[in-house]
Write a protein that holds these residues in place. Structure first.
Motif, PDB file in Angstrom:
ATOM      1  N   ALA A  49      63.321  40.957  27.689  1.00  0.00           N
ATOM      2  CA  ALA A  49      62.094  41.266  26.953  1.00  0.00           C
ATOM      3  C   ALA A  49      62.424  41.973  25.642  1.00  0.00           C
ATOM      4  CB  ALA A  49      61.179  42.141  27.807  1.00  0.00           C
ATOM      5  N   GLY A  50      63.446  42.826  25.676  1.00  0.00           N
ATOM      6  CA  GLY A  50      63.888  43.475  24.444  1.00  0.00           C
ATOM      7  C   GLY A  50      64.381  42.465  23.435  1.00  0.00           C
ATOM      8  N   ASN A  51      65.077  41.445  23.930  1.00  0.00           N
ATOM      9  CA  ASN A  51      65.541  40.370  23.058  1.00  0.00           C
ATOM     10  C   ASN A  51      64.370  39.663  22.393  1.00  0.00           C
ATOM     11  OD1 ASN A  51      66.173  37.253  22.803  1.00  0.00           O
ATOM     12  ND2 ASN A  51      68.136  38.296  22.646  1.00  0.00           N
ATOM     13  N   CYS A  52      63.351  39.331  23.180  1.00  0.00           N
ATOM     14  CA  CYS A  52      62.172  38.651  22.633  1.00  0.00           C
ATOM     15  C   CYS A  52      61.484  39.502  21.569  1.00  0.00           C
ATOM     16  CB  CYS A  52      61.186  38.311  23.752  1.00  0.00           C
ATOM     17  SG  CYS A  52      61.737  37.024  24.881  1.00  0.00           S
ATOM     18  N   LEU A  53      61.336  40.790  21.842  1.00  0.00           N
ATOM     19  CA  LEU A  53      60.664  41.678  20.904  1.00  0.00           C
ATOM     20  C   LEU A  53      61.444  41.800  19.600  1.00  0.00           C
ATOM     21  CD1 LEU A  53      58.401  43.668  20.265  1.00  0.00           C
ATOM     22  CD2 LEU A  53      59.732  45.453  21.414  1.00  0.00           C
ATOM     23  N   LEU A  54      62.754  42.004  19.705  1.00  0.00           N
ATOM     24  CA  LEU A  54      63.575  42.144  18.507  1.00  0.00           C
ATOM     25  C   LEU A  54      63.576  40.871  17.669  1.00  0.00           C
ATOM     26  CD1 LEU A  54      66.748  44.142  19.604  1.00  0.00           C
ATOM     27  CD2 LEU A  54      65.057  44.794  17.897  1.00  0.00           C
ATOM     28  N   LEU A  76      62.052  28.112  19.035  1.00  0.00           N
ATOM     29  CA  LEU A  76      62.619  27.843  20.358  1.00  0.00           C
ATOM     30  C   LEU A  76      63.505  28.997  20.819  1.00  0.00           C
ATOM     31  CD1 LEU A  76      63.562  24.061  19.956  1.00  0.00           C
ATOM     32  CD2 LEU A  76      61.657  25.023  21.279  1.00  0.00           C
ATOM     33  N   SER A  77      64.248  29.586  19.882  1.00  0.00           N
ATOM     34  CA  SER A  77      65.096  30.729  20.228  1.00  0.00           C
ATOM     35  C   SER A  77      64.267  31.916  20.697  1.00  0.00           C
ATOM     36  CB  SER A  77      65.967  31.132  19.032  1.00  0.00           C
ATOM     37  OG  SER A  77      66.898  30.133  18.718  1.00  0.00           O
ATOM     38  N   VAL A  78      63.198  32.201  19.966  1.00  0.00           N
ATOM     39  CA  VAL A  78      62.328  33.309  20.351  1.00  0.00           C
ATOM     40  C   VAL A  78      61.733  33.063  21.734  1.00  0.00           C
ATOM     41  CG1 VAL A  78      60.180  34.519  19.797  1.00  0.00           C
ATOM     42  CG2 VAL A  78      61.803  33.971  17.977  1.00  0.00           C
TER      43      VAL A  78
END
Length: 197
Positions: A49-54, A76-78
């Motif tokens: 989830a941190g990855n998605c937010l950043l 797609l990456s997001v």
């Protein structure tokens, strides 16, 4: 387009496999992951989830710096990077040894560095765009006309500082990543998986 999508997702999966390996080995991960870890601790959310937010925040920054980087691959990456990272983390939790020796840990770490270098190069060669954090490197390279390896090293050092402030886990591997990942990717893109753009 089908071939390009396959290349894109293979590259994305390789990158997330490498990140999950960094996290599992425990020698310290790449600096973006350290920042991601720190943010997840501060906000009490999963690393994925941190990855998605950043990546969403960086999407806005890249849009401001260089709109030509905005392509379907970025979206797609997001959408998928965090999910793939969570899946890879679960997978490695089942297949990696629970108490590896130092040589095994070192081998796993070095392998992850190689995997991420090839993964990014494969993903970029699909010409569908890259994740916002990777697009940031490319946008800066384009703006200041400096080598990718040097730009990535400098930006990664900034991620390292921010991650440290947020409580991300830093180890000897983190410092190694800051120094070697950028030049390794530049080498792979230049000499092994040559880019069309």
């Amino acid at each position: 387009m089908a071939v390009r999508l396959v290349k894109f997702f293979v590259g994305l999966a390789m990158i997330q496999l490498a990140v999950a390996t960094f996290l599992a080995v425990g020698l310290g991960s790449d600096s973006f992951t350290v920042f991601m870890q720190g943010l997840s601790k501060v906000l009490h959310i999963s690393v994925g989830a941190g990855n998605c937010l950043l990546t969403l925040v960086l999407l806005g920054i890249v849009f401001w710096l260089d709109r030509s980087q905005l392509r379907i691959g970025m979206v797609l990456s997001v959408a998928f990077a965090g999910l793939i990272l969570n899946g890879m983390t679960l997978l490695l939790g089942k297949v990696l040894p629970s108490n590896p020796s130092v040589p095994v840990m070192a081998l796993e770490f070095v392998s992850a560095c190689v995997v991420v270098s090839f993964g990014f190069s494969i993903l970029k060669s699909a010409r569908l765009g890259v994740a916002p954090n990777d697009a940031l490197y490319l946008a800066i390279v384009k703006k200041i006309n400096k080598p990718y390896g040097m730009v990535r090293t400098c930006v990664d050092a900034l991620y390292l500082l921010l991650g440290f402030v947020c409580g991300g886990v830093i180890g000897i591997g983190t410092l190694i990543c800051v120094v070697v990942i950028g030049p390794m990717i530049q080498f792979v893109m230049t000499h092994i998986i040559k880019q069309d753009e």
